[in-house]
Structure formats: structure tokens, C-alpha cells
Enzyme design. Structure first.
Site, PDB file in Angstrom:
ATOM      1  N   ARG A  34      -5.940  -2.094   8.353  1.00 57.25           N
ATOM      2  CA  ARG A  34      -7.020  -3.015   7.988  1.00 57.25           C
ATOM      3  C   ARG A  34      -6.517  -4.067   7.008  1.00 57.25           C
ATOM      4  O   ARG A  34      -5.451  -3.917   6.406  1.00 57.25           O
ATOM      5  CB  ARG A  34      -8.213  -2.259   7.418  1.00 57.25           C
ATOM      6  CG  ARG A  34      -7.871  -1.361   6.270  1.00 57.25           C
ATOM      7  CD  ARG A  34      -9.096  -0.648   5.690  1.00 57.25           C
ATOM      8  NE  ARG A  34      -8.648   0.287   4.676  1.00 57.25           N
ATOM      9  CZ  ARG A  34      -8.501   1.597   4.873  1.00 57.25           C
ATOM     10  NH1 ARG A  34      -8.810   2.134   6.030  1.00 57.25           N
ATOM     11  NH2 ARG A  34      -8.064   2.369   3.899  1.00 57.25           N
ATOM     12  N   LEU A  35      -7.358  -5.114   6.852  1.00 60.09           N
ATOM     13  CA  LEU A  35      -6.977  -6.255   6.015  1.00 60.09           C
ATOM     14  C   LEU A  35      -7.458  -6.085   4.569  1.00 60.09           C
ATOM     15  O   LEU A  35      -6.894  -6.705   3.652  1.00 60.09           O
ATOM     16  CB  LEU A  35      -7.603  -7.511   6.643  1.00 60.09           C
ATOM     17  CG  LEU A  35      -7.079  -8.883   6.277  1.00 60.09           C
ATOM     18  CD1 LEU A  35      -5.576  -8.977   6.419  1.00 60.09           C
ATOM     19  CD2 LEU A  35      -7.747  -9.943   7.142  1.00 60.09           C
TER      20      LEU A  35
ATOM     21  N   LEU B 282      11.398 -20.887  -3.227  1.00 61.31           N
ATOM     22  CA  LEU B 282      10.415 -19.890  -2.771  1.00 61.31           C
ATOM     23  C   LEU B 282       9.185 -19.952  -3.666  1.00 61.31           C
ATOM     24  O   LEU B 282       9.319 -20.044  -4.884  1.00 61.31           O
ATOM     25  CB  LEU B 282      11.052 -18.494  -2.875  1.00 61.31           C
ATOM     26  CG  LEU B 282      10.159 -17.302  -2.562  1.00 61.31           C
ATOM     27  CD1 LEU B 282       9.907 -17.208  -1.055  1.00 61.31           C
ATOM     28  CD2 LEU B 282      10.799 -16.001  -3.042  1.00 61.31           C
TER      29      LEU B 282
ATOM     30  N   ASN C 241       1.600   3.309  -2.854  1.00 61.98           N
ATOM     31  CA  ASN C 241       2.281   3.736  -4.093  1.00 61.98           C
ATOM     32  C   ASN C 241       1.782   5.110  -4.540  1.00 61.98           C
ATOM     33  O   ASN C 241       2.558   5.959  -4.972  1.00 61.98           O
ATOM     34  CB  ASN C 241       2.010   2.739  -5.229  1.00 61.98           C
ATOM     35  CG  ASN C 241       2.608   1.382  -4.962  1.00 61.98           C
ATOM     36  OD1 ASN C 241       3.449   1.236  -4.095  1.00 61.98           O
ATOM     37  ND2 ASN C 241       2.171   0.388  -5.709  1.00 61.98           N
TER      38      ASN C 241
ATOM     39  N   HIS D  75       3.406   3.142  -8.780  1.00 58.73           N
ATOM     40  CA  HIS D  75       3.279   1.695  -8.984  1.00 58.73           C
ATOM     41  C   HIS D  75       4.566   1.119  -9.575  1.00 58.73           C
ATOM     42  O   HIS D  75       4.991   0.025  -9.224  1.00 58.73           O
ATOM     43  CB  HIS D  75       2.078   1.377  -9.876  1.00 58.73           C
ATOM     44  CG  HIS D  75       0.761   1.742  -9.253  1.00 58.73           C
ATOM     45  ND1 HIS D  75       0.446   1.423  -7.944  1.00 58.73           N
ATOM     46  CD2 HIS D  75      -0.321   2.405  -9.736  1.00 58.73           C
ATOM     47  CE1 HIS D  75      -0.777   1.883  -7.670  1.00 58.73           C
ATOM     48  NE2 HIS D  75      -1.249   2.479  -8.729  1.00 58.73           N
TER      49      HIS D  75
ATOM     50  N   ASP E 134       0.826  -1.205   0.000  1.00 59.85           N
ATOM     51  CA  ASP E 134       0.000   0.000   0.000  1.00 59.85           C
ATOM     52  C   ASP E 134       0.867   1.266   0.000  1.00 59.85           C
ATOM     53  O   ASP E 134       1.969   1.261   0.554  1.00 59.85           O
ATOM     54  CB  ASP E 134      -0.920  -0.016   1.233  1.00 59.85           C
ATOM     55  CG  ASP E 134      -2.082   0.947   1.080  1.00 59.85           C
ATOM     56  OD1 ASP E 134      -2.309   1.442  -0.039  1.00 59.85           O
ATOM     57  OD2 ASP E 134      -2.765   1.205   2.084  1.00 59.85           O
TER      58      ASP E 134
ATOM     59  N   GLU F 242      -0.119 -13.186  12.468  1.00 60.51           N
ATOM     60  CA  GLU F 242       0.366 -12.021  13.200  1.00 60.51           C
ATOM     61  C   GLU F 242       0.395 -10.852  12.222  1.00 60.51           C
ATOM     62  O   GLU F 242       0.565 -11.046  11.015  1.00 60.51           O
ATOM     63  CB  GLU F 242       1.784 -12.275  13.722  1.00 60.51           C
ATOM     64  CG  GLU F 242       1.882 -13.420  14.714  1.00 60.51           C
ATOM     65  CD  GLU F 242       1.198 -13.125  16.043  1.00 60.51           C
ATOM     66  OE1 GLU F 242       1.154 -11.941  16.427  1.00 60.51           O
ATOM     67  OE2 GLU F 242       0.692 -14.070  16.675  1.00 60.51           O
TER      68      GLU F 242
ATOM     69  N   TRP G   6     -10.822  -2.826  -9.457  1.00 58.07           N
ATOM     70  CA  TRP G   6     -11.395  -2.513 -10.775  1.00 58.07           C
ATOM     71  C   TRP G   6     -12.152  -1.195 -10.735  1.00 58.07           C
ATOM     72  O   TRP G   6     -12.439  -0.606 -11.764  1.00 58.07           O
ATOM     73  CB  TRP G   6     -12.351  -3.632 -11.228  1.00 58.07           C
ATOM     74  CG  TRP G   6     -11.676  -4.952 -11.435  1.00 58.07           C
ATOM     75  CD1 TRP G   6     -11.757  -6.050 -10.622  1.00 58.07           C
ATOM     76  CD2 TRP G   6     -10.816  -5.334 -12.520  1.00 58.07           C
ATOM     77  NE1 TRP G   6     -10.998  -7.084 -11.135  1.00 58.07           N
ATOM     78  CE2 TRP G   6     -10.417  -6.669 -12.303  1.00 58.07           C
ATOM     79  CE3 TRP G   6     -10.340  -4.670 -13.664  1.00 58.07           C
ATOM     80  CZ2 TRP G   6      -9.573  -7.362 -13.167  1.00 58.07           C
ATOM     81  CZ3 TRP G   6      -9.494  -5.367 -14.534  1.00 58.07           C
ATOM     82  CH2 TRP G   6      -9.122  -6.681 -14.280  1.00 58.07           C
TER      83      TRP G   6
END
Ligand code: FPP
Length: 233
Positions: A185-186, A127, A18, A33, A16, A198, A65
Site C-alpha cells: 500500500r501507499l 541530487l 525497521n 530505526h 518500512d 511505477e 504521531w
């Protein structure tokens, strides 16, 4: 130094800030971005060096969108550019690229590039780099419920039955979720999977999030006492 025993197996980052990073420099949002993408390229190498096995990022949500068409188109071309130009570097790191999210609305050309990148890197085992694109936690749960019902399961269904229908059922839940840029927030990321994650929040905008910040997040995680609803050992 980060405690090796307490390295998260799966770290997830909400990229978050950018836009705010760009605004503070009088640059167009898309430049933010682009700077965010460069930072992400560094981060893949850094998390791998830490011995993290799964790295997921929230790159574009089912709600994104709703942004102006110029920004959405710009982001789609940035994803395409990344896949055309950077996948060899990712593969050379031993990383497998995986996409997580709905496939509708994504331009056909980008969809083809996504599939190619997944196939091309599928045997890499150091990875898993998971790009959540057109992802929403509620959408994932709804899609899983519909897919489960279509499979005519035995009733009553269990959590494990449902999990098998998630987008990436083999990926372990995120141990640590990082969000940059000050929001607490998520935003519909890993809704089901975050039940015992966590969290680490920082005011730093994503394009400024570097090695030092990553270590702060990992050190904070290493000091946590995860009880999963049980008692302190
Ligand atoms: C949120 O910042 C960021 C996004 C919606 C896009 C994130 C995408 C990248 C960093 C590029 C990643 C590329 C690949 C290939 C995965 P924001 O625009 O909401 O910032 P703001 O809240 O400050 O406006």
C-alpha cells in the site's frame, strides 16, 4: 546491468520494516530505526552513483504521531542527530537536503536544524535528497487547496494551478516508488504525485535493503512500459 536510458529521474522509498527487523533480533524498535538510518546514508550514495536526480523518502507520516511517545521522541532525536552529524557528508556528495511536509508539531530545535540543513546545502545540484517528515498526501492536497483559495485564483483552476501550491512544486513526480517489508500500500505517500508512478514491492525489511535490492528495483523499472494512459508505441 541497469539500462542507463531507463533510470528513474525520481525514486521514492517507503522505509518500512525497521520495527520488524529489530523484533526479529530481540532488539528495541529504536535500534531498528537506527539501523534504518545507517542504510539510508548508504542509499544516498548509491542512488547518486546511479545518476538519479531526485531521491525522496517517507521518514515520518502525519499518522506516525499516533505511535507511543517514546518512539516518536526517539525518532525526532534520530532526525536531529542525523542533521547535526551527517549533513557535511551529504553536502560533499553534492546533495541538497529538502524537507517535505507540515511544519506544525515538529519540535522547535529540530525545525531550526532542518532549516539550517536546507540553507547549508541549497546550492548542491547533483541530487535532491527529499525527506518527507510529518508528511501526508491528503494533508498536502488540503494545504495546497487552502493556499490556492487564499491566492484568489481565476476560475476554473487547473491541475497546474494547484500543483504550484504543493510543498515542493518544482520536484517531478516519482517515477518509481519502492516499499520494503511486504506491505502492498501507499499509506498516504505522494498521493497526487503518484498518479503514473511505477511500484516495486519487496519483502526485505528496510535495514536489510542494500545495493543488490536497489538494482533489482531499478532493473524491474527499466523493463516497464510506461504509457500514461496512451497506447504502446
Ligand atoms: C517504518 O518502519 C519506519 C519509520 C516510521 C521511520 C523511518 C525512519 C528512518 C529509517 C530514519 C530516517 C532518518 C532520517 C534522517 C530521514 P516501522 O517502524 O513501521 O516498522 P514495522 O512496520 O516493522 O513496525
Amino acid at each position: 546491468m541497469t539500462d542507463e536510458k531507463r533510470i528513474p529521474r525520481h525514486i521514492a522509498i517507503i522505509l518500512d520494516g525497521n520495527g520488524r527487523w529489530a523484533k526479529s533480533r530481540n532488539l528495541p524498535r529504536l535500534m531498528g530505526h537506527r539501523a534504518g538510518l545507517r542504510k539510508l546514508e548508504d542509499m544516498v550514495r548509491l542512488v547518486k552513483r546511479e545518476g538519479i536526480r531526485y531521491f525522496s523518502v517517507y521518514a515520518f507520516s502525519t499518522e506516525n504521531w499516533n505511535r507511543p511517545i517514546m518512539e516518536v521522541t526517539g525518532l525526532m532525536s534520530l532526525f536531529g542527530y542525523y542533521l547535526r552529524r551527517k549533513v557535511d557528508e551529504i553536502k560533499a556528495e553534492g546533495a541538497r537536503i529538502r524537507f517535505c511536509g507540515r511544519k506544525d508539531r515538529i519540535p522547535d530545535e529540530l525545525l531550526r536544524q532542518m532549516k539550517w540543513a536546507e540553507d547549508y546545502t541549497k546550492d548542491e545540484k547533483i541530487l535532491d535528497f527529499i525527506i518527507c517528515l510529518n508528511y501526508g498526501g491528503r494533508a498536502e492536497i488540503i494545504d495546497a487547496v487552502n493556499s490556492l483559495i487564499a491566492s484568489k485564483p481565476q476560475l476554473p483552476v487547473t491541475e497546474e494551478d494547484l500543483r504550484k501550491h504543493f510543498y515542493l512544486p518544482d520536484v517531478p513526480d516519482p517515477d518509481l516508488i519502492v516499499r520494503t517489508s511486504g506491505e502492498l500500500r501507499l499509506s498516504n505517500f505522494w498521493l497526487w504525485e503518484s498518479a503514473y508512478s511505477e511500484y516495486y514491492f519487496t519483502d526485505i525489511h528496510w535495514p536489510d535493503f542494500g545495493e543488490e535490492e536497489l538494482h533489482k528495483a531499478l532493473d524491474s523499472y527499466a523493463g516497464r512500459d510506461r504509457r500514461y494512459g496512451g497506447l504502446k508505441k
